[in-house]
Write an enzyme that holds these catalytic residues in place. Structure first.
Site, PDB file in Angstrom:
ATOM      1  CG  ASN A 101      38.618  94.585   8.447  1.00 24.96           C
ATOM      2  OD1 ASN A 101      38.043  93.633   7.391  1.00 24.96           O
ATOM      3  ND2 ASN A 101      38.780  95.935   8.218  1.00 24.96           N
ATOM      4  CG  ASP A 102      42.824  92.706   8.102  1.00 20.85           C
ATOM      5  OD1 ASP A 102      41.928  92.940   7.244  1.00 20.85           O
ATOM      6  OD2 ASP A 102      43.734  93.494   8.629  1.00 20.85           O
ATOM      7  CB  VAL A 103      40.686  87.723  12.249  1.00 24.27           C
ATOM      8  CG1 VAL A 103      42.118  88.405  12.908  1.00 24.27           C
ATOM      9  CG2 VAL A 103      39.644  88.271  13.222  1.00 24.27           C
TER      10      VAL A 103
END
Lengths: 464, 103
Positions: free
Chosen positions: A389-391
């Site tokens: 997700n965040d990456v």
């Protein structure tokens, strides 16, 4: 020097050399297993050299405890599923810290009673440092283990004035440590000192969220090493100093790599309580996303000539790595070029994704580091994000208000089509909306990663 | 401990740290998990210190502390080396038969 003393010292020197070779050989896959053997030989030599020391008067308890340790260690090594490697690592840091703390404590009580003249200022200072670091690593790593195993909430546990409480506690512990260093005879303070170290370890890790685990594990690794090295100073044992320093520097390098990969500083990781769900993030505006069925997704994949898979912690949670391998096989057999883009902080510890994919028999020359895959993504037909997700959040590159602004990402948004396998639209650990999901070229594949991939594999397998 | 001994130990520490930084900087990110479990097993060399305390059997307290420390370190030594090897065994190159075959 007696023959025994010469043997012991020689075994320590050879062991130190073997440990260095061991790490050198670990640098690349073809020589890595030789590195493990070098380490094992070094360890056996060092133990043999130690058992011959004249101070050792009885072997009974040594044999018993060595057998108990081995009996626990072997099942841990062979029965632990690969998805649980972060937990095992946290647990082993905690055992390492415990052993160091206990040895420091034992030495203090022993010398205090029999040879108080050995408790010089230098020895006491190092001993206090060793005990503090050892015991805080013990409880801190146990907390990390609890979070990874989800025995305690993985979300950061925070309260008002937390940093003040933590730092005051540490200050009191250090003050007692300094007092003990100057007055080694104040033995009644020692249990208080240990209790403070244990409590600080718990409080230090409590506010840390799941997404920060890779950095924290690396940092605890470093602490375990440094404390072992400090123990070497106390026991006047150069082999311990060397082995501890190697472990300490390894943990240090890994934590720097992890911090860089998240664009954050050590202080920010330890005191920033990253990963709280901020109120704005929760009431995100309703935006529409496009979703796709496994059949549609299969058609897009089969029409592609290049696919980059970007795995994240969600793949580990769903144990989907073997299904990923089946998909990889099917696509590769059809001449589609499949690569994997691995972000340094994907998963819960450094290198977590690589181990899982290797476990599923995906050839390691298909696994690419972030910088290498980013130059290929603009020419890639499909970026398939599985449980990350965040990456892959493009906000990290341009949204100055985003908490992850400045973090290097895998640029999945550059691929011609993006597909994201995700359970639901809930924000990830950092609690941040991911604008990748709302792009026109993005298709959301909703479902459990393993279940969805099974469907996908079934559909592709049927299309001849 | 004389000043000279302290200094020589500090030399060893500084040199080993720099050597460690140089060697470990070269480890491929592919192997960072095995690296961590291997260094963990190696730093369980603190077993050496625990063995002396347990074997010397000077007081009941130190024998108990030593026994716990030996057990904890042994678990790390045994599981650390074995699991590192188990992980490394899984890293394989692509088998030649699979290479770039199109249907």
């Amino acid at each position: 020097m007696s023959a025994q003393a010469i043997f012991t010292q020689t075994s320590y020197i050879v062991a130190a050399a073997l440990f260095i070779l061991s790490l050198k050989w670990l640098s690349a896959v073809p020589t890595a297993r030789r590195g493990v053997i070098a380490g094992e030989v070094g360890m056996i030599l060092a133990i043999a050299g130690t058992l011959l020391l004249p101070q050792i008067v009885s072997y009974k308890w040594i044999v018993v405890t060595l057998l108990i340790g081995t009996a626990i260690g072997i099942p841990i090594a062979y029965l632990m599923p690969m998805t649980h490697v972060p937990q095992r690592t946290a647990l082993s840091h905690s055992f390492g810290g415990l052993a160091v703390g206990l040895v420091g404590t034992a030495k203090y009580y022993l010398w205090h009673e029999h040879e108080p003249e050995r408790l010089t200022t230098f020895i006491m200072a190092v001993l206090c440092f060793e005990v503090l670091l050892g015991f805080l690593t013990f409880t801190g790593s146990l907390m990390a283990f609890g979070k990874l195993q989800e025995l305690i909430p993985t979300r950061p546990i925070v309260y008002r004035g937390q940093n003040f409480v933590n730092l005051s506690l540490l200050a009191v512990a250090i003050a007692i440590g300094v007092y003990l260093t100057v007055n080694p005879s104040q033995i009644q303070l020692f249990p208080i000192y240990i209790a403070l170290a244990l409590a600080f370890g718990v409080l230090l890790i409590m506010p840390i969220g799941g997404a920060d685990m890779p950095t924290v594990i690396a940092l605890l690794n470093s602490y375990a090493g440094i404390s072992a090295s400090a123990m070497g100073f106390v026991l006047q044992n150069k082999l311990l100093i060397i082995a501890g320093a190697l472990d300490g520097s390894s943990g240090f390098i890994l934590s720097i790599i992890m911090c860089k990969a998240m664009n954050r500083s050590f202080t920010n990781v330890l005191f920033g309580a990253f990963g709280q769900v901020s109120p704005q993030a929760l009431k995100a505006e309703e935006r529409t996303v496009r979703s796709a069925t496994p059949e549609e997704a299969a058609d897009i994949l089969l029409a592609a000539s290049s696919v980059v898979v970007i795995p994240g912690y969600g793949m580990a949670v769903a144990q989907a790595q073997h299904k990923v391998r089946e998909l990889f096989d099917l696509l590769t057999r059809r001449g589609i070029d499949v690569k994997f883009g691995i972000h340094p902080v994907a998963g819960r510890m450094p290198g977590h994704m690589n181990v899982l994919l290797a476990e599923a028999d995906i050839p390691y020359d298909r696994l690419y580091e972030m910088e290498d895959i980013n130059s290929e993504l603009p020419h890639t037909d499909v970026a398939l994000v599985i449980g990350a997700n965040d990456v892959v959040n493009p906000a990290a590159k341009h949204d100055k208000n985003s908490p992850i602004y400045g973090m290097p990402i895998i640029e999945a948004d550059k691929a011609r089509t993006v597909m994201v396998i995700k359970r639901s639209m809930n924000p990830g650990f950092a609690g941040i909306e991911n604008e990748l999901y709302y792009m026109d070229k993005t298709l959301m594949l909703f479902g459990d990663a393993k279940a969805y991939l099974s469907e996908l594999v079934k559909v592709i397998g049927q299309e001849k | 401990m004389t000043l000279q001994e302290i200094l020589s130990n500090l030399y060893v520490f500084v040199l080993a740290t720099f050597l460690g930084l140089e060697v470990i900087r070269r480890v491929s990110p592919l192997l960072h998990t095995p690296l961590m479990s291997l260094t963990n097993a190696i730093s369980a060399i603190s077993l050496v210190g625990s063995l002396v305390i347990l074997g010397a059997q000077e007081t009941t307290l130190t024998t108990i502390l030593g026994a716990l420390a030996v057990t904890a370190s042994t678990i790390n030594v045994v599981s650390g080396f074995l699991i590192t090897d188990r992980m490394l065994k899984m890293f394989k190159r692509r088998e030649p038969s699979e290479r770039g075959k199109s249907s």
